[in-house]
Write a protein that holds these residues in place. Structure first.
Motif, PDB file in Angstrom:
ATOM      1  N   LEU A   1      14.618  50.177  91.030  1.00  0.00           N
ATOM      2  CA  LEU A   1      15.444  49.004  91.298  1.00  0.00           C
ATOM      3  C   LEU A   1      15.689  48.240  90.008  1.00  0.00           C
ATOM      4  CD1 LEU A   1      13.594  47.600  94.462  1.00  0.00           C
ATOM      5  CD2 LEU A   1      15.414  49.314  94.390  1.00  0.00           C
ATOM      6  N   TRP A   2      16.928  47.818  89.818  1.00  0.00           N
ATOM      7  CA  TRP A   2      17.276  46.947  88.701  1.00  0.00           C
ATOM      8  C   TRP A   2      18.046  45.753  89.253  1.00  0.00           C
ATOM      9  CZ3 TRP A   2      17.673  52.269  88.261  1.00  0.00           C
ATOM     10  CH2 TRP A   2      16.963  52.876  87.212  1.00  0.00           C
ATOM     11  N   LEU A   3      17.639  44.556  88.878  1.00  0.00           N
ATOM     12  CA  LEU A   3      18.357  43.348  89.268  1.00  0.00           C
ATOM     13  C   LEU A   3      19.210  42.904  88.091  1.00  0.00           C
ATOM     14  CD1 LEU A   3      18.723  41.288  91.572  1.00  0.00           C
ATOM     15  CD2 LEU A   3      17.023  39.860  90.403  1.00  0.00           C
TER      16      LEU A   3
ATOM     17  N   GLU B   1      24.399  49.905  95.576  1.00  0.00           N
ATOM     18  CA  GLU B   1      24.515  48.520  95.136  1.00  0.00           C
ATOM     19  C   GLU B   1      24.313  47.585  96.324  1.00  0.00           C
ATOM     20  OE1 GLU B   1      28.236  47.778  93.299  1.00  0.00           O
ATOM     21  OE2 GLU B   1      27.763  48.868  91.447  1.00  0.00           O
ATOM     22  N   GLN B   2      23.711  46.433  96.048  1.00  0.00           N
ATOM     23  CA  GLN B   2      23.586  45.374  97.046  1.00  0.00           C
ATOM     24  C   GLN B   2      23.792  44.040  96.340  1.00  0.00           C
ATOM     25  OE1 GLN B   2      19.806  45.109  99.047  1.00  0.00           O
ATOM     26  NE2 GLN B   2      20.354  43.275 100.187  1.00  0.00           N
ATOM     27  N   HIS B   3      24.679  43.212  96.863  1.00  0.00           N
ATOM     28  CA  HIS B   3      24.937  41.907  96.273  1.00  0.00           C
ATOM     29  C   HIS B   3      23.977  40.878  96.857  1.00  0.00           C
ATOM     30  CE1 HIS B   3      28.632  42.923  94.050  1.00  0.00           C
ATOM     31  NE2 HIS B   3      28.831  43.796  95.026  1.00  0.00           N
TER      32      HIS B   3
ATOM     33  N   ARG C   1      19.008  41.747 104.389  1.00  0.00           N
ATOM     34  CA  ARG C   1      19.866  42.902 104.142  1.00  0.00           C
ATOM     35  C   ARG C   1      21.270  42.484 103.708  1.00  0.00           C
ATOM     36  NH1 ARG C   1      19.469  48.163 105.925  1.00  0.00           N
ATOM     37  NH2 ARG C   1      17.717  47.605 107.290  1.00  0.00           N
ATOM     38  N   GLY C   2      21.740  41.337 104.194  1.00  0.00           N
ATOM     39  CA  GLY C   2      23.063  40.860 103.822  1.00  0.00           C
ATOM     40  C   GLY C   2      23.119  40.186 102.465  1.00  0.00           C
ATOM     41  N   GLY C   3      21.974  40.057 101.794  1.00  0.00           N
ATOM     42  CA  GLY C   3      21.948  39.512 100.449  1.00  0.00           C
ATOM     43  C   GLY C   3      21.702  38.022 100.358  1.00  0.00           C
TER      44      GLY C   3
ATOM     45  N   ASP D   1      24.642  34.329  91.610  1.00  0.00           N
ATOM     46  CA  ASP D   1      24.665  35.581  92.354  1.00  0.00           C
ATOM     47  C   ASP D   1      24.185  36.717  91.449  1.00  0.00           C
ATOM     48  OD1 ASP D   1      25.748  34.116  94.418  1.00  0.00           O
ATOM     49  OD2 ASP D   1      27.816  34.762  94.024  1.00  0.00           O
ATOM     50  N   ALA D   2      23.694  37.776  92.055  1.00  0.00           N
ATOM     51  CA  ALA D   2      23.169  38.903  91.287  1.00  0.00           C
ATOM     52  C   ALA D   2      23.495  40.201  92.013  1.00  0.00           C
ATOM     53  CB  ALA D   2      21.661  38.762  91.087  1.00  0.00           C
ATOM     54  N   LEU D   3      23.299  41.292  91.315  1.00  0.00           N
ATOM     55  CA  LEU D   3      23.559  42.623  91.862  1.00  0.00           C
ATOM     56  C   LEU D   3      22.290  43.456  91.761  1.00  0.00           C
ATOM     57  CD1 LEU D   3      25.636  44.771  92.881  1.00  0.00           C
ATOM     58  CD2 LEU D   3      25.971  45.387  90.469  1.00  0.00           C
ATOM     59  N   LEU D   4      21.882  44.050  92.879  1.00  0.00           N
ATOM     60  CA  LEU D   4      20.749  44.965  92.895  1.00  0.00           C
ATOM     61  C   LEU D   4      21.277  46.394  92.855  1.00  0.00           C
ATOM     62  CD1 LEU D   4      17.619  45.304  93.261  1.00  0.00           C
ATOM     63  CD2 LEU D   4      18.116  45.643  95.694  1.00  0.00           C
ATOM     64  N   VAL D   5      20.829  47.155  91.867  1.00  0.00           N
ATOM     65  CA  VAL D   5      21.189  48.567  91.747  1.00  0.00           C
ATOM     66  C   VAL D   5      19.939  49.387  92.016  1.00  0.00           C
ATOM     67  CG1 VAL D   5      22.052  50.384  90.223  1.00  0.00           C
ATOM     68  CG2 VAL D   5      22.985  48.063  90.058  1.00  0.00           C
TER      69      VAL D   5
END
Length: 300
Positions: A30-32, A72-74, A111-113, A57-61
């Protein structure tokens, strides 16, 4: 003995700022990734950064180390400067770090971020690791153990919502945890090595514990499979501590018996002189070097 490559952050994210990284209980790297951020010179990892404003806001890869699938998850409305992250069951994500005024230092996003709730984890968190069964282990350093009631047990079990379920209490004649140097978490069990005596502590989610004498002092990483354990770093038998020393041990009822020592290297043979805090998951030990974009693994 050499590490093997495990997971690599795809090249399309090379220009983005990394806030934190780990390998979770399902084996996903996981990378944030955050917005434009300023480097944080107070942290070891060169990728470390702090957002310029809150909330952000951030992006989880995530990359599946087994098959390489990228997802990806926002995440929305982060209210803290993230220093650690951990995946929880049900698609939830735990983020830890100094919170903005009025914000707790641990926040759970769904789950929805979006943020679902938060809690105070205690001071001086050295490790925060979850298993796949809604168990969350926190291990602490001395500033927390001696300065914060939430951290004073040294090793604490919480449920997936952050509620305290158990804290370590040493048996008579055994020194209390001062600082946890290495932690390994698998489903239902945590293993820890802590200052000052560095025994190998096995703690189960039902409250049972086992202490084993260990010859290794100040290890940095820990992997356990069956009756075999591997400790990375530290020293033994009067030898000076070395970051690349690998100690292979056999577990008995009350002792971790030395079997052999080896030198661990990166896959290309480069010396393992600097690396971030390893992540121990059962029989696997994950670590990365100066760049947080590449994870490596050692399997017991």
């Amino acid at each position: 003995m050499a590490l093997r490559p495990y997971a690599l952050l795809p090249a399309q994210y090379d220009h983005r700022r990394l806030l934190a990284t780990t390998v979770d209980a399902w084996g996903r790297a996981l990378w944030l990734i955050g917005p434009e951020a300023a480097p944080d010179p107070g942290r070891y990892e060169r990728f470390a950064a702090r957002p310029r404003r809150h909330p952000y806001d951030a992006l989880l890869v995530s990359v599946d180390g087994a098959g390489g699938a990228v997802r990806e998850q926002h995440l929305y409305g982060l209210g803290l400067r993230v220093s650690r992250l951990e995946a929880l069951p049900g698609g939830r994500l735990l983020l830890l770090g100094p919170g903005a005024p009025g914000q707790p230092d641990a926040q759970v996003h769904g789950r929805g971020g979006r943020r679902r709730h938060g809690f105070e984890p205690g001071r001086c968190v050295e490790f925060a690791m979850a298993d796949r069964r809604h168990h969350l282990w926190f291990a602490y350093g001395d500033e927390g153990v001696y300065g914060d009631p939430l951290s004073s047990d040294g090793l604490v079990l919480r449920d997936g919502g952050g509620n305290h379920r158990w804290g370590y209490s040493p048996p008579p004649g055994v020194q209390h945890i001062d600082t946890v140097y290495a932690l390994n978490v698998e489903d239902g069990t945590a293993w820890a090595c802590s200052y000052p005596a560095f025994p190998l502590l096995e703690a189960r989610t039902d409250g049972r514990t086992t202490l084993r004498r260990s010859p290794v002092r100040a290890p940095r990483g820990l992997a356990v499979h069956g009756d075999e354990a591997v400790l990375l770093g530290g020293g033994s038998r009067g030898a000076a501590a070395r970051a690349d020393r690998l100690h292979r041990l056999r577990l008995t009822a009350d002792e971790a018996v030395p079997v052999e020592e080896a030198r661990l290297t990166f896959p290309n043979g480069a010396p393992l002189t600097r690396y971030a805090k390893p992540v121990g998951r059962g029989g696997r030990l994950y670590l990365h070097g100066p760049t947080a974009r590449q994870w490596f693994v050692l399997e017991v």
